[in-house]
Design a protein around this motif. Structure first.
Motif, PDB file in Angstrom:
ATOM      1  N   TYR A 356      24.461  75.430  54.766  1.00  0.00           N
ATOM      2  CA  TYR A 356      23.825  74.382  55.559  1.00  0.00           C
ATOM      3  C   TYR A 356      22.333  74.289  55.235  1.00  0.00           C
ATOM      4  O   TYR A 356      21.775  73.188  55.131  1.00  0.00           O
ATOM      5  CB  TYR A 356      24.038  74.673  57.046  1.00  0.00           C
ATOM      6  CG  TYR A 356      23.521  73.583  57.949  1.00  0.00           C
ATOM      7  CD1 TYR A 356      24.067  72.304  57.899  1.00  0.00           C
ATOM      8  CD2 TYR A 356      22.489  73.825  58.849  1.00  0.00           C
ATOM      9  CE1 TYR A 356      23.599  71.295  58.719  1.00  0.00           C
ATOM     10  CE2 TYR A 356      22.013  72.816  59.671  1.00  0.00           C
ATOM     11  CZ  TYR A 356      22.573  71.554  59.601  1.00  0.00           C
ATOM     12  OH  TYR A 356      22.102  70.553  60.404  1.00  0.00           O
ATOM     13  N   LYS A 357      21.701  75.426  55.025  1.00  0.00           N
ATOM     14  CA  LYS A 357      20.284  75.420  54.618  1.00  0.00           C
ATOM     15  C   LYS A 357      20.109  74.706  53.275  1.00  0.00           C
ATOM     16  O   LYS A 357      19.161  73.942  53.077  1.00  0.00           O
ATOM     17  CB  LYS A 357      19.758  76.854  54.507  1.00  0.00           C
ATOM     18  CG  LYS A 357      19.537  77.559  55.834  1.00  0.00           C
ATOM     19  CD  LYS A 357      19.034  78.974  55.594  1.00  0.00           C
ATOM     20  CE  LYS A 357      18.918  79.749  56.896  1.00  0.00           C
ATOM     21  NZ  LYS A 357      18.495  81.160  56.657  1.00  0.00           N
ATOM     22  N   LEU A 360      20.201  70.984  53.754  1.00  0.00           N
ATOM     23  CA  LEU A 360      18.946  70.464  54.308  1.00  0.00           C
ATOM     24  C   LEU A 360      17.865  70.377  53.238  1.00  0.00           C
ATOM     25  O   LEU A 360      17.142  69.374  53.137  1.00  0.00           O
ATOM     26  CB  LEU A 360      18.479  71.356  55.461  1.00  0.00           C
ATOM     27  CG  LEU A 360      19.355  71.369  56.718  1.00  0.00           C
ATOM     28  CD1 LEU A 360      18.849  72.421  57.705  1.00  0.00           C
ATOM     29  CD2 LEU A 360      19.389  69.998  57.372  1.00  0.00           C
ATOM     30  N   LYS A 363      18.795  67.592  50.651  1.00  0.00           N
ATOM     31  CA  LYS A 363      18.651  66.252  51.239  1.00  0.00           C
ATOM     32  C   LYS A 363      17.187  65.819  51.206  1.00  0.00           C
ATOM     33  O   LYS A 363      16.862  64.681  50.837  1.00  0.00           O
ATOM     34  CB  LYS A 363      19.163  66.256  52.676  1.00  0.00           C
ATOM     35  CG  LYS A 363      18.990  64.900  53.370  1.00  0.00           C
ATOM     36  CD  LYS A 363      19.431  64.944  54.820  1.00  0.00           C
ATOM     37  CE  LYS A 363      19.218  63.572  55.459  1.00  0.00           C
ATOM     38  NZ  LYS A 363      19.591  63.563  56.901  1.00  0.00           N
ATOM     39  N   LYS A 364      16.314  66.731  51.578  1.00  0.00           N
ATOM     40  CA  LYS A 364      14.881  66.409  51.605  1.00  0.00           C
ATOM     41  C   LYS A 364      14.333  66.219  50.192  1.00  0.00           C
ATOM     42  O   LYS A 364      13.571  65.284  49.913  1.00  0.00           O
ATOM     43  CB  LYS A 364      14.121  67.515  52.325  1.00  0.00           C
ATOM     44  CG  LYS A 364      12.626  67.262  52.443  1.00  0.00           C
ATOM     45  CD  LYS A 364      11.944  68.377  53.225  1.00  0.00           C
ATOM     46  CE  LYS A 364      10.446  68.102  53.348  1.00  0.00           C
ATOM     47  NZ  LYS A 364       9.761  69.202  54.097  1.00  0.00           N
ATOM     48  N   LYS A 369      22.143  62.004  51.339  1.00  0.00           N
ATOM     49  CA  LYS A 369      22.933  62.613  52.417  1.00  0.00           C
ATOM     50  C   LYS A 369      24.374  62.881  51.970  1.00  0.00           C
ATOM     51  O   LYS A 369      25.201  63.305  52.766  1.00  0.00           O
ATOM     52  CB  LYS A 369      22.946  61.692  53.635  1.00  0.00           C
ATOM     53  CG  LYS A 369      23.610  60.334  53.392  1.00  0.00           C
ATOM     54  CD  LYS A 369      23.558  59.465  54.641  1.00  0.00           C
ATOM     55  CE  LYS A 369      24.242  58.112  54.394  1.00  0.00           C
ATOM     56  NZ  LYS A 369      24.202  57.245  55.590  1.00  0.00           N
ATOM     57  N   ILE A 390      26.875  70.845  61.547  1.00  0.00           N
ATOM     58  CA  ILE A 390      26.300  69.531  61.287  1.00  0.00           C
ATOM     59  C   ILE A 390      26.228  68.717  62.582  1.00  0.00           C
ATOM     60  O   ILE A 390      25.235  68.034  62.854  1.00  0.00           O
ATOM     61  CB  ILE A 390      27.123  68.789  60.217  1.00  0.00           C
ATOM     62  CG1 ILE A 390      26.995  69.512  58.864  1.00  0.00           C
ATOM     63  CG2 ILE A 390      26.666  67.338  60.074  1.00  0.00           C
ATOM     64  CD1 ILE A 390      27.928  68.986  57.789  1.00  0.00           C
ATOM     65  N   ASN A 393      23.281  69.396  65.012  1.00  0.00           N
ATOM     66  CA  ASN A 393      22.012  68.748  64.658  1.00  0.00           C
ATOM     67  C   ASN A 393      22.294  67.270  64.425  1.00  0.00           C
ATOM     68  O   ASN A 393      22.653  66.857  63.338  1.00  0.00           O
ATOM     69  CB  ASN A 393      21.418  69.387  63.406  1.00  0.00           C
ATOM     70  CG  ASN A 393      20.020  68.882  63.118  1.00  0.00           C
ATOM     71  OD1 ASN A 393      19.604  67.847  63.631  1.00  0.00           O
ATOM     72  ND2 ASN A 393      19.295  69.602  62.291  1.00  0.00           N
ATOM     73  N   ASN A 396      21.192  64.882  61.356  1.00  0.00           N
ATOM     74  CA  ASN A 396      21.703  64.969  59.992  1.00  0.00           C
ATOM     75  C   ASN A 396      23.005  64.181  59.869  1.00  0.00           C
ATOM     76  O   ASN A 396      24.020  64.530  60.474  1.00  0.00           O
ATOM     77  CB  ASN A 396      21.924  66.430  59.590  1.00  0.00           C
ATOM     78  CG  ASN A 396      20.603  67.157  59.418  1.00  0.00           C
ATOM     79  OD1 ASN A 396      19.739  66.706  58.684  1.00  0.00           O
ATOM     80  ND2 ASN A 396      20.432  68.259  60.135  1.00  0.00           N
TER      81      ASN A 396
END
Length: 754
Positions: A356-357, A360, A363-364, A369, A390, A393, A396
């Motif tokens: 998951y990290k 993130l 994506k940035k 996405k 997911i 949060n 996202n």
């Protein structure tokens, strides 16, 4: 600081999204304060290939060859074959100037793409690829690279290809379009190639040979899943490959690269220091040597780094990032050897909080996405865990798809969690919808779980792709047909009842690989394994089935399915084969007028081509070839469009439609050999194959059919019929039946009138 190593992903993969291997290695090196440059040469190759100026140059050269032949009054046999092949080049005349425009449209339409607009774009691309294929005698599409006159898995053919500029496009490509790549590589001490498919082997070795000829000091190696499996199954045949490289990197490459970069290895000391590097295979005095094996710790999977890949080039309006959550597979199917390419059968999972990290961060960094998890099997409980992360949060809006098994009966509530967590499509290894065959495969799957899982997916708007195998040892034709029917029915239900248009299917005939349980236990599976060809490095082994479908019957059944799937698609590569699963997944259907200020011009209609040599009858004299791109029908008439008789106009109406009006048209005056058929006789088996260069279909012929068709080709219909009947080869009834059979296969066509 200049890096010492460059790693290349060679041509031979799909151009729709980046492949994970090299970014994963780069990410690991970066975490260990090391680095290597990476290049996705696959997407650069397709971008250069589908270049308007390049395609126009090749088209003009081929068109000139056609014009020279068309100006002759009489063609010899060799010229006739070439003339028939070049006809379709003239059909492409008005499409060669549109390549760049359509490529830009594809990349710039955002995340909404109308299916008709997409299909039009792909058709234009297919025209461009066909021009290249004719020019170089290649078979290149968006899923494969192969060679017409050579076998890419036969040692002697590979060696010849590396020097055959006429049949190996990569010799021209690297020396002309991409000479800058060779100049770039010459600045490094190491160059590595990541190979995941047999289609990438010749493109990679061609470049290796050219690099070695320029600078013998650069250390060259091959790695990747395909290389590992090649070592495991064909290592005794790989001595030839060390003429072009220094070593092979097997299993995961992270530890190998770290040791190489930290070991201060150079050309001068490589023969001594290479002995200590883990997971490599090298050659000493003609003997192949295996170094120590070091197992990979899954916790060492780091966030991939795609820097070096030009992400703007992918044939995709959205960037889809591949990620891993696990290594290997927790199952052990009897036919499978893929897990062995990553070090063994032990299933290893990554902490999903780390995954998951990574999502993130990526994506940035890359402003996307969209993700695909490329695990061999992403287990349902872990998918649910990631989806819950997911959902927690809400900022996202990830969308993703992956591959899994039918071994976890998900509930409707769990299906809702998966969809809310961003899952949009699942790829299943169905393999069979027959319990006896599933048990023989050791799938550990029950039919009721298959049905309930798919029902849950459909109710929760999760699309799926079903892949199955035809001809697993002991499988009968009836059992195979049960699978085919189930897949067709469930896909139809998903599309018509639930509106899931992205549900899809794939299939292949069974391939026997060395190392699989079936290979190790032939008696248990009632097969006899045929001896290896000493020059063959293909991973599949020929076999004789003592029960159920034979290997040939399974292949024929697969080809028939492909043929039926392709009917009505015309000259172009079917969209289902070109369309990467990662491509269609996230698109909404919308009218193109709502997306663009202009309409897509549908170019693929019918054309009229003036020709001097009639390819149907080998007669000379001015005539006109009418060709319909939509339904792939062709018709030859004596007159051009402005001079047509009323009867000829009615023929054109028939030619554009769906079926013949048997009462109005005399079939006996409309029989001729398909001008786009090319014949090949296999030297080892003596089997004759007829290949339709327009539709891509192929047919196996016996000697009798082949000789009878040659008579039809040399004479007009009535003369041929008289010859065959007078020589007691047919009676009238048998001849009519014969013609019907060959017409049904399009070897002889009914669209001919002179």
């Amino acid at each position: 600081m200049i890096n010492k190593m460059i790693m290349i992903f060679p041509p031979g993969w799909t151009p729709f999204a980046p492949y994970l291997a090299l970014p994963q290695l780069k990410g690991y090196l970066n975490e260990n304060e090391l680095d290597a440059d990476i290049i996705d040469e696959n997407i650069i190759f397709f971008d250069n290939l589908l270049n308007g100026e390049y395609i126009k140059d090749k088209w003009e050269k081929l068109s000139g060859m056609f014009d020279r032949l068309n100006s002759k009054d009489v063609l010899n046999n060799k010229e006739q074959v070439l003339f028939k092949r070049l006809i379709r080049i003239k059909l492409y005349e008005k499409h060669v100037n549109n390549i760049d425009m359509y490529k830009n449209r594809l990349r710039s339409c955002g995340d909404i793409l109308d299916k008709n607009a997409y299909e039009e774009i792909i058709q234009v691309f297919s025209v461009a690829l066909d021009i290249v294929n004719i020019f170089y005698n290649q078979i290149i599409d968006f899923t494969n690279i192969d060679f017409i006159h050579y076998r890419r898995d036969r040692i002697e053919d590979i060696i010849k290809l590396l020097d055959d500029r006429k049949n190996n496009i990569f010799l021209d490509y690297y020396s002309e379009l991409r000479y800058s790549l060779i100049e770039q590589i010459l600045r490094y001490e190491f160059v590595g190639f990541s190979i995941t498919s047999v289609a990438q082997l010749v493109p990679a070795l061609t470049l290796c040979k050219m690099i070695r000829e320029k600078d013998k000091n650069i250390i060259i190696y091959l790695g990747g899943n395909y290389v590992t499996r090649l070592v495991q199954q064909r290592v005794e045949k790989l001595a030839f490959i060390f003429d072009y490289i220094d070593f092979l990197s097997c299993y995961e490459g992270e530890y190998t690269l770290k040791e190489l970069l930290e070991g201060k290895i150079t050309r001068k000391n490589i023969s001594d220091k290479i002995q200590t590097i883990c997971n490599i295979v090298h050659c000493e005095n003609g003997k192949i040597v295996f170094n120590k094996k070091k197992d990979f710790d899954i916790s060492d999977v780091k966030c991939p780094n795609f820097d070096g890949f030009d992400i703007s080039l992918y044939f995709n309006p959205i960037l889809i990032i591949p990620l891993l959550t696990s290594k290997n597979c927790y199952s052990n199917c009897a036919f499978c050897t893929i897990s062995s390419g990553t070090g063994g059968k032990r299933y290893k999972v990554l902490d999903l909080r780390e995954v998951y990290k990574h999502m993130l961060l990526l994506k940035k960094k890359y402003n996307t996405k969209y993700f695909t998890f490329v695990d061999e099997t992403f287990a349902f409980p872990r998918m649910l865990e990631l989806s819950s992360m997911i959902i927690k949060n809400s900022n996202n809006d990830f969308l993703w798809y992956t591959e899994t098994r039918f071994d976890y009966p998900i509930t409707d509530e769990e299906g809702k969690v998966l969809y809310e967590g961003g899952l949009r499509k699942l790829q299943f290894g169905l393999e069979s919808y027959n319990q006896r065959i599933l048990d023989l495969m050791e799938k550990r799957v029950k039919l009721e779980c298959i049905r309930s899982t798919l029902e849950c997916c459909m109710k929760n708007k999760i699309s799926f792709h079903l892949f199955y195998i035809l001809g697993f040892p002991k499988e009968t034709k009836e059992e195979a047909m049960t699978t085919i029917k189930f897949v067709k029915d469930i896909i139809y239900q998903a599309r018509t009842v639930y509106g899931l248009q992205e549900c899809s299917t794939g299939f292949s005939s069974f391939g026997l690989e060395k190392g699989s349980k079936v290979y190790k236990n032939p008696d248990e599976y009632s097969i006899v394994i045929m001896p290896d060809n000493k020059n063959d490095i293909g991973l599949a082994n020929e076999y004789i089935a003592k029960e159920g479908l034979t290997e040939y019957e399974a292949i024929q059944m697969t080809n028939d399915l492909i043929e039926n799937d392709n009917k009505g698609r015309g000259v172009y590569i079917p969209i289902t084969r070109l369309l990467g699963e990662e491509f269609s997944l996230f698109f909404a259907t919308k009218d193109p007028e709502e997306m663009y200020d202009y309409k897509f011009e549908y170019l693929m209609t019918e054309i009229c081509l003036k020709i001097k040599n009639n390819p149907f009858s080998n007669k000379t004299g001015l005539c006109y070839l009418y060709y319909n791109f939509t339904n792939c029908n062709s018709l030859i008439l004596n007159h051009g469009p402005s001079e047509l008789t009323s009867f000829e106009e009615s023929l054109l109406k028939v030619y554009q439609f769906k079926k013949w009006d048997n009462e109005k048209i005399n079939k006996e005056k409309m029989i001729g050999l398909n001008p786009f058929i090319r014949y090949e006789k296999q030297s080892d088996s003596g089997i004759i194959f007829a290949y339709d260069a327009i539709t891509g279909e192929d047919y196996e012929l016996n000697e009798f059919t082949y000789e009878a068709m040659k008579i039809i080709d040399r004479h007009d219909y009535n003369e041929a019929k008289d010859i065959l009947i007078k020589n007691n080869i047919f009676d009238h009834k048998e001849f009519t039946k014969f013609i019907k059979n060959v017409c049904d296969t399009r070897l002889v066509v009914q669209y001919y009138f002179v």
